[in-house]
Design a protein around this motif. Structure first.
Motif, short mmCIF file in Angstrom:
data_model
loop_
_atom_site.label_atom_id
_atom_site.label_comp_id
_atom_site.label_asym_id
_atom_site.label_seq_id
_atom_site.Cartn_x
_atom_site.Cartn_y
_atom_site.Cartn_z
N LYS A 90 1.71 21.80 42.31
CA LYS A 90 1.96 20.61 41.48
C LYS A 90 2.31 21.00 40.05
CE LYS A 90 -1.15 17.45 43.89
NZ LYS A 90 -2.45 16.77 43.81
N LYS A 91 1.53 21.92 39.47
CA LYS A 91 1.72 22.27 38.06
C LYS A 91 3.04 23.01 37.81
CE LYS A 91 -0.30 24.23 33.94
NZ LYS A 91 -0.34 23.12 33.03
N SER B 195 6.55 21.23 40.88
CA SER B 195 6.86 19.84 41.25
C SER B 195 7.83 19.16 40.29
CB SER B 195 5.57 19.01 41.35
OG SER B 195 5.03 18.81 40.06
N ASN B 196 8.07 19.75 39.13
CA ASN B 196 8.95 19.16 38.12
C ASN B 196 8.52 17.76 37.69
OD1 ASN B 196 10.68 21.42 38.07
ND2 ASN B 196 11.74 20.68 39.89
N THR B 197 7.21 17.52 37.74
CA THR B 197 6.68 16.25 37.25
C THR B 197 5.54 16.54 36.28
OG1 THR B 197 5.12 16.10 39.08
CG2 THR B 197 7.22 14.97 39.36
N LYS B 198 5.34 15.62 35.36
CA LYS B 198 4.23 15.76 34.41
C LYS B 198 2.93 15.45 35.13
CE LYS B 198 2.86 14.01 29.83
NZ LYS B 198 1.98 15.06 29.52
N LEU B 199 1.95 16.33 34.97
CA LEU B 199 0.67 16.14 35.64
C LEU B 199 -0.13 15.04 34.96
CD1 LEU B 199 -0.61 19.79 36.29
CD2 LEU B 199 0.76 18.34 37.77
N THR B 200 -0.87 14.31 35.77
CA THR B 200 -1.81 13.34 35.22
C THR B 200 -2.99 14.13 34.64
OG1 THR B 200 -3.10 13.16 37.25
CG2 THR B 200 -1.21 11.66 37.01
N MET C 246 7.31 16.66 47.37
CA MET C 246 6.24 17.63 47.15
C MET C 246 6.37 18.82 48.09
SD MET C 246 3.89 17.96 44.99
CE MET C 246 2.78 19.30 44.82
N GLU D 49 -4.88 15.64 37.52
CA GLU D 49 -4.19 16.78 38.12
C GLU D 49 -4.27 18.02 37.23
OE1 GLU D 49 -0.74 14.49 40.73
OE2 GLU D 49 -0.43 14.83 38.58
N ALA E 86 8.11 21.63 46.46
CA ALA E 86 7.22 22.33 45.53
C ALA E 86 6.31 23.30 46.27
CB ALA E 86 6.39 21.33 44.72
#
Length: 159
Positions: A50-51, A54-59, A1, A62, A4
């Motif tokens: 994060k959005k 971060s290269n991750t799908k948000l919950t 993180m 989030e 990011a």
């Protein structure tokens, strides 16, 4: 993180620099310096990082946190047209002071600068997507036309 956060920090500073350049041209020195400072607040910075970085799908939680961050940004920065909307259902807005209107255009121009495009009046859609007071719409149209003529003249495109 942490990566990011660093990318988000660099992105915000690059955006602020581009807006500063545009604001400087218009004589809005202080606004150019303080533009989008709220993006560094924890309420906005963490969700943005994060959005977008971060290269991750948000919950779901989030994603909702990011939506709150975006609302916070719009409602705490007077250069956003949304700040001046009284009722989105009736498309009612109060007049936007000229200095914030110009900062808004500088913000738009900065995105054009970022992606290597020229800002043109035709790029604006003032019909259903942007809610502005009629007085503000007229000021905006006038400012955009004036800016484009000046830019074209400077580049030798007008006689």
């Amino acid at each position: 993180m942490l990566k990011a956060y660093w990318k988000c920090f660099l992105y915000i500073n690059n955006h602020k620099l581009n807006v500063l350049i545009e604001c400087w041209k218009e004589g809005l020195y202080i606004q150019g310096i303080f533009h989008d400072m709220s993006k560094f607040s924890p309420k906005e910075f963490h969700p943005y990082a994060k959005k977008f970085f971060s290269n991750t799908k948000l919950t779901e939680a989030e994603e909702l946190e990011w939506k709150y961050a975006w609302l916070h940004h719009q409602h705490n920065n007077k250069h956003h047209w949304e700040y001046w909307v009284v009722n989105p259902h009736t498309k009612e807005a109060v007049p936007m002071p000229t200095k914030y209107l110009i900062e808004m255009v500088c913000d738009w121009r900065s995105f054009s600068r970022k992606w290597g495009k020229r800002f043109k009046e035709l790029d604006l859609d003032l019909t259903d997507t942007i809610i502005l007071h009629n007085e503000t719409k007229e000021k905006l149209k006038h400012f955009i036309k004036k800016g484009n003529k000046h830019e074209a003249k400077t580049n030798g495109e007008l006689n």
